[in-house]
Design a protein around this motif. Structure first.
Motif, PDB file in Angstrom:
ATOM      1  N   PRO A  88      14.008  14.695 -12.719  1.00 52.37           N
ATOM      2  CA  PRO A  88      13.815  13.325 -13.223  1.00 52.37           C
ATOM      3  C   PRO A  88      13.027  12.488 -12.229  1.00 52.37           C
ATOM      4  O   PRO A  88      13.202  12.625 -11.011  1.00 52.37           O
ATOM      5  CB  PRO A  88      15.256  12.802 -13.382  1.00 52.37           C
ATOM      6  N   PRO A  89      12.143  11.627 -12.703  1.00 49.46           N
ATOM      7  CA  PRO A  89      11.278  10.871 -11.793  1.00 49.46           C
ATOM      8  C   PRO A  89      12.046   9.846 -10.970  1.00 49.46           C
ATOM      9  O   PRO A  89      12.993   9.220 -11.450  1.00 49.46           O
ATOM     10  CB  PRO A  89      10.285  10.180 -12.740  1.00 49.46           C
ATOM     11  N   ASP A  90      11.648   9.702  -9.723  1.00 48.61           N
ATOM     12  CA  ASP A  90      12.162   8.647  -8.854  1.00 48.61           C
ATOM     13  C   ASP A  90      11.239   7.442  -9.013  1.00 48.61           C
ATOM     14  O   ASP A  90      10.069   7.498  -8.641  1.00 48.61           O
ATOM     15  CB  ASP A  90      12.167   9.122  -7.398  1.00 48.61           C
TER      16      ASP A  90
ATOM     17  N   VAL B 151       0.843  -1.201   0.000  1.00 50.69           N
ATOM     18  CA  VAL B 151       0.000   0.000   0.000  1.00 50.69           C
ATOM     19  C   VAL B 151       0.877   1.249   0.000  1.00 50.69           C
ATOM     20  O   VAL B 151       0.573   2.242  -0.680  1.00 50.69           O
ATOM     21  CB  VAL B 151      -0.949  -0.011   1.214  1.00 50.69           C
ATOM     22  N   LYS B 152       1.965   1.191   0.751  1.00 50.43           N
ATOM     23  CA  LYS B 152       2.917   2.308   0.754  1.00 50.43           C
ATOM     24  C   LYS B 152       3.466   2.539  -0.650  1.00 50.43           C
ATOM     25  O   LYS B 152       3.574   3.681  -1.110  1.00 50.43           O
ATOM     26  CB  LYS B 152       4.049   1.996   1.732  1.00 50.43           C
ATOM     27  N   TYR B 153       3.798   1.467  -1.342  1.00 49.16           N
ATOM     28  CA  TYR B 153       4.323   1.538  -2.709  1.00 49.16           C
ATOM     29  C   TYR B 153       3.266   2.096  -3.658  1.00 49.16           C
ATOM     30  O   TYR B 153       3.555   2.947  -4.512  1.00 49.16           O
ATOM     31  CB  TYR B 153       4.746   0.135  -3.126  1.00 49.16           C
ATOM     32  N   PHE B 154       2.019   1.646  -3.497  1.00 44.17           N
ATOM     33  CA  PHE B 154       0.915   2.096  -4.356  1.00 44.17           C
ATOM     34  C   PHE B 154       0.667   3.591  -4.171  1.00 44.17           C
ATOM     35  O   PHE B 154       0.561   4.353  -5.149  1.00 44.17           O
ATOM     36  CB  PHE B 154      -0.335   1.286  -4.023  1.00 44.17           C
ATOM     37  N   ARG B 155       0.587   4.026  -2.910  1.00 43.10           N
ATOM     38  CA  ARG B 155       0.333   5.441  -2.650  1.00 43.10           C
ATOM     39  C   ARG B 155       1.502   6.313  -3.110  1.00 43.10           C
ATOM     40  O   ARG B 155       1.303   7.424  -3.605  1.00 43.10           O
ATOM     41  CB  ARG B 155       0.073   5.665  -1.158  1.00 43.10           C
ATOM     42  N   GLN B 156       2.724   5.786  -2.957  1.00 42.01           N
ATOM     43  CA  GLN B 156       3.882   6.559  -3.391  1.00 42.01           C
ATOM     44  C   GLN B 156       3.906   6.703  -4.903  1.00 42.01           C
ATOM     45  O   GLN B 156       4.347   7.732  -5.436  1.00 42.01           O
ATOM     46  CB  GLN B 156       5.168   5.886  -2.905  1.00 42.01           C
TER      47      GLN B 156
ATOM     48  N   ALA C 126      -5.808  20.186  -9.227  1.00 40.63           N
ATOM     49  CA  ALA C 126      -7.014  19.709  -8.539  1.00 40.63           C
ATOM     50  C   ALA C 126      -7.271  18.237  -8.855  1.00 40.63           C
ATOM     51  O   ALA C 126      -7.695  17.466  -7.990  1.00 40.63           O
ATOM     52  CB  ALA C 126      -8.217  20.558  -8.940  1.00 40.63           C
ATOM     53  N   ILE C 127      -6.989  17.838 -10.096  1.00 39.26           N
ATOM     54  CA  ILE C 127      -7.131  16.424 -10.482  1.00 39.26           C
ATOM     55  C   ILE C 127      -6.140  15.572  -9.694  1.00 39.26           C
ATOM     56  O   ILE C 127      -6.488  14.511  -9.158  1.00 39.26           O
ATOM     57  CB  ILE C 127      -6.909  16.255 -11.993  1.00 39.26           C
ATOM     58  N   MET C 128      -4.887  16.055  -9.606  1.00 41.46           N
ATOM     59  CA  MET C 128      -3.863  15.311  -8.877  1.00 41.46           C
ATOM     60  C   MET C 128      -4.241  15.150  -7.404  1.00 41.46           C
ATOM     61  O   MET C 128      -4.027  14.092  -6.805  1.00 41.46           O
ATOM     62  CB  MET C 128      -2.511  16.021  -8.988  1.00 41.46           C
ATOM     63  N   ASP C 129      -4.804  16.205  -6.830  1.00 39.58           N
ATOM     64  CA  ASP C 129      -5.209  16.144  -5.418  1.00 39.58           C
ATOM     65  C   ASP C 129      -6.307  15.102  -5.209  1.00 39.58           C
ATOM     66  O   ASP C 129      -6.306  14.369  -4.211  1.00 39.58           O
ATOM     67  CB  ASP C 129      -5.693  17.516  -4.945  1.00 39.58           C
ATOM     68  N   LEU C 130      -7.230  15.036  -6.157  1.00 43.53           N
ATOM     69  CA  LEU C 130      -8.310  14.046  -6.039  1.00 43.53           C
ATOM     70  C   LEU C 130      -7.776  12.622  -6.189  1.00 43.53           C
ATOM     71  O   LEU C 130      -8.208  11.704  -5.480  1.00 43.53           O
ATOM     72  CB  LEU C 130      -9.389  14.318  -7.084  1.00 43.53           C
ATOM     73  N   LEU C 131      -6.840  12.428  -7.113  1.00 41.19           N
ATOM     74  CA  LEU C 131      -6.249  11.098  -7.270  1.00 41.19           C
ATOM     75  C   LEU C 131      -5.501  10.687  -6.003  1.00 41.19           C
ATOM     76  O   LEU C 131      -5.552   9.523  -5.587  1.00 41.19           O
ATOM     77  CB  LEU C 131      -5.307  11.089  -8.472  1.00 41.19           C
ATOM     78  N   THR C 132      -4.833  11.638  -5.388  1.00 37.34           N
ATOM     79  CA  THR C 132      -4.129  11.346  -4.131  1.00 37.34           C
ATOM     80  C   THR C 132      -5.115  10.945  -3.048  1.00 37.34           C
ATOM     81  O   THR C 132      -4.859  10.033  -2.254  1.00 37.34           O
ATOM     82  CB  THR C 132      -3.308  12.576  -3.684  1.00 37.34           C
ATOM     83  N   ARG C 133      -6.263  11.621  -3.005  1.00 35.98           N
ATOM     84  CA  ARG C 133      -7.304  11.231  -2.044  1.00 35.98           C
ATOM     85  C   ARG C 133      -7.796   9.812  -2.311  1.00 35.98           C
ATOM     86  O   ARG C 133      -8.106   9.070  -1.376  1.00 35.98           O
ATOM     87  CB  ARG C 133      -8.469  12.212  -2.137  1.00 35.98           C
TER      88      ARG C 133
ATOM     89  N   ASP D  39       4.219  10.219  -6.573  1.00 47.40           N
ATOM     90  CA  ASP D  39       5.336  10.542  -7.465  1.00 47.40           C
ATOM     91  C   ASP D  39       4.843  11.062  -8.810  1.00 47.40           C
ATOM     92  O   ASP D  39       5.470  11.941  -9.408  1.00 47.40           O
ATOM     93  CB  ASP D  39       6.219   9.306  -7.664  1.00 47.40           C
ATOM     94  N   TYR D  40       3.727  10.511  -9.288  1.00 47.14           N
ATOM     95  CA  TYR D  40       3.166  11.037 -10.533  1.00 47.14           C
ATOM     96  C   TYR D  40       2.622  12.446 -10.310  1.00 47.14           C
ATOM     97  O   TYR D  40       2.835  13.350 -11.132  1.00 47.14           O
ATOM     98  CB  TYR D  40       2.061  10.126 -11.050  1.00 47.14           C
ATOM     99  N   ALA D  41       1.927  12.634  -9.184  1.00 47.26           N
ATOM    100  CA  ALA D  41       1.279  13.922  -8.934  1.00 47.26           C
ATOM    101  C   ALA D  41       2.287  15.055  -8.747  1.00 47.26           C
ATOM    102  O   ALA D  41       2.037  16.195  -9.155  1.00 47.26           O
ATOM    103  CB  ALA D  41       0.384  13.811  -7.694  1.00 47.26           C
ATOM    104  N   LYS D  42       3.432  14.765  -8.150  1.00 49.35           N
ATOM    105  CA  LYS D  42       4.394  15.826  -7.847  1.00 49.35           C
ATOM    106  C   LYS D  42       5.422  16.037  -8.964  1.00 49.35           C
ATOM    107  O   LYS D  42       6.244  16.957  -8.876  1.00 49.35           O
ATOM    108  CB  LYS D  42       5.126  15.523  -6.543  1.00 49.35           C
ATOM    109  N   LEU D  43       5.402  15.190  -9.992  1.00 54.31           N
ATOM    110  CA  LEU D  43       6.404  15.283 -11.050  1.00 54.31           C
ATOM    111  C   LEU D  43       6.312  16.616 -11.785  1.00 54.31           C
ATOM    112  O   LEU D  43       5.270  16.958 -12.333  1.00 54.31           O
ATOM    113  CB  LEU D  43       6.221  14.125 -12.037  1.00 54.31           C
TER     114      LEU D  43
END
Length: 370
Positions: A183-185, A166-171, A271-278, A175-179
Motif C-alpha cells: 500500500p502506498p505511503d 523539495v524533499k517532499y516533492f522528490r519523495q 526506464a521511464i521512472m528512472d528518468l522522472l526521478t532524474r 514513492d510513485y516510482a517504487k510503488l
C-alpha cells in the motif's frame, strides 16, 4: 511530557505589567489593573503592530472618555446613560473601524459614568493616565528590550520551508516510482510539515513587510529583496501543490495493480521512472541555487532551459508504448504525463526565477555602485 517554551514576548509582557503596576502605585493612579490590561494588549509581535495598537488604543480611549463626559454632563450617570453610551460607542467604533476595541471603549465609558457628577473630569483624567502608562510602558519595552526583528527569522523560515518542500516533492516522485505491491505511503507527516511551514512563512512575510514599512527609509535594497523572497515563496508553494497532486495518483495506481494481481514492472516502464526521478534531481539542484541566491545573496550559475531531457523521456516512452495493450496501461500513460508535466513545470519555473533574480541582483549591485 511537553516542555513549555517561554519566549521573549512572554517575558516582556510580564515585565511591562510589573512596571505599569509599579508606576501606577507610585503615582497613585487607580485602578491600576486597567493599565496592566493596556500593556498586555499593546505587547504585539512586531514593533509596527505595537505602534498601530497604541494608536488604536488611544483613539478607543479618546472616543470612549469624550462620549462619557459629554453624556454624563448632559443626562448624568445612571443605568440609562450607561446603556445609552454602550449603544453609542458600538455604533461609533464600527463607523471608524475600531471593532476590536468595542469592549475596551464600553468599559471606559461605563467606568466614568459610574462616578458622581462632580468627579467626571477627575476620573477621566485618572483613567487616561492609567491607560497611557500601560501603553507607553509596553511600547518602550517592545521597542528597546529584545526588539522583534523578522529579517533573520523570515530568511531562516524560507530556507527550512524550501528544503522540506523539495524533499517532499522528490519523495512524491520516488514513492510513485517504487510503488509495486505494498500500500502506498502518502507521506502525511511530511505533508503536514510543509503545509505548516508554508503558513509560518506567510505570517513572517507579513511581519517583515510591516517592519520594513516602519523602518522604510532603510533602503530600497530591502524592498528589492522582499520582492525576490516573495516570488521564491510563491514558487515554493507551487512545488507543494505539485507534490500533493502526485500523491493523489498513488491510491489509484495501487488499486489498479491489485485488480490485476500486481503485474511485474517492465524494463521499459522502469526506464521511464528512472528518468522522472532524474527530473526531480534537477528541481533539487535548481532550488539549491535559488536558496543560495535569495537567502545569502550568493552569486550562482544560472541554467538554460533545454529540451534534451524531455526528448530523451519521449524516446523512452515510445519504447514502452508498443508494449501497452489494455486500459491499465492507458491509465499509467495518463499518470506519467501528469508527473512529467509537474516536473517539467517545476524545473522550468525554477530556472526562469533563478535567471530573473540573478539579473535583478546584478542590476541592483550596479545601481548601488553608481
Amino acid at each position: 511530557m511537553k516542555i513549555l517554551s517561554i519566549g521573549p514576548r512572554i517575558i516582556k509582557t510580564g515585565i511591562a505589567v510589573t512596571i505599569t503596576m509599579f508606576i501606577c502605585r507610585l503615582l497613585n493612579l487607580e485602578p491600576a489593573f486597567f493599565g496592566a490590561v493596556a500593556a498586555v494588549i499593546n505587547m504585539q509581535p512586531s514593533i509596527f503592530m505595537t505602534l498601530t495598537s497604541a494608536k488604536n488604543q488611544f483613539l478607543i480611549h479618546f472616543y470612549g472618555v469624550s462620549t462619557a463626559i459629554i453624556l454624563g454632563y448632559l443626562i448624568g450617570g445612571h443605568p440609562l446613560s450607561m446603556g445609552l453610551i454602550t449603544i453609542i460607542i458600538i455604533v461609533l467604533y464600527r463607523q471608524v473601524g475600531l471593532q476590536t476595541g468595542i469592549s475596551t471603549g464600553v468599559v471606559a465609558g461605563v467606568f466614568i459614568l459610574s462616578s458622581s457628577a462632580d468627579q467626571f473630569l477627575p476620573h477621566a483624567l485618572t483613567r487616561t493616565a492609567v491607560i497611557f502608562t500601560g501603553l507607553i510602558t509596553a511600547m518602550v519595552i517592545n521597542v528597546f528590550l529584545w526588539p522583534p526583528r523578522y529579517n533573520r527569522q523570515f530568511r531562516d523560515k524560507i530556507m527550512a520551508s524550501n528544503q522540506e518542500t523539495v524533499k517532499y516533492f522528490r519523495q512524491a516522485i520516488a514513492d510513485y516510482a517504487k510503488l509495486q505491491n505494498d500500500p502506498p505511503d502518502l507521506n502525511l507527516e511530511q505533508k503536514r510539515l510543509v503545509h505548516g511551514l508554508k503558513e509560518e512563512v506567510r505570517v513572517l512575510a507579513g511581519f517583515f513587510k510591516k517592519e520594513g514599512e516602519l523602518l522604510a527609509p532603510a533602503a530600497a535594497s530591502q524592498g528589492d529583496w522582499y520582492n525576490q523572497a516573495k516570488r521564491f515563496v510563491d514558487y515554493n508553494e507551487s512545488l507543494i501543490e505539485k507534490a500533493d497532486r502526485i500523491y493523489e495518483l498513488l491510491p489509484g495506481r495501487y488499486e489498479r495493480r491489485m485488480r490485476l494481481e500486481s503485474p511485474p514492472i517492465s524494463a521499459e516502464f522502469q526506464a521511464i521512472m528512472d528518468l522522472l526521478t532524474r527530473g526531480g534531481m534537477t528541481v533539487d539542484r535548481v532550488n539549491s541555487k535559488l536558496r543560495g541566491s535569495v537567502i545569502y545573496g550568493a552569486a550562482v550559475q544560472t541554467e538554460e532551459i533545454n529540451e534534451a531531457y524531455w526528448e530523451n523521456l519521449t524516446e523512452v516512452i515510445e519504447c514502452w508504448h508498443p508494449t501497452t495493450e489494455t486500459s491499465y496501461y492507458i491509465h499509467a500513460m495518463i499518470e506519467i504525463s501528469v508527473m512529467a508535466n509537474e516536473i517539467k513545470s517545476a524545473a522550468r519555473e525554477g530556472k526562469k526565477l533563478l535567471a530573473e533574480i540573478t539579473a535583478q541582483s546584478q542590476h541592483a549591485s550596479a545601481r548601488d555602485g553608481d
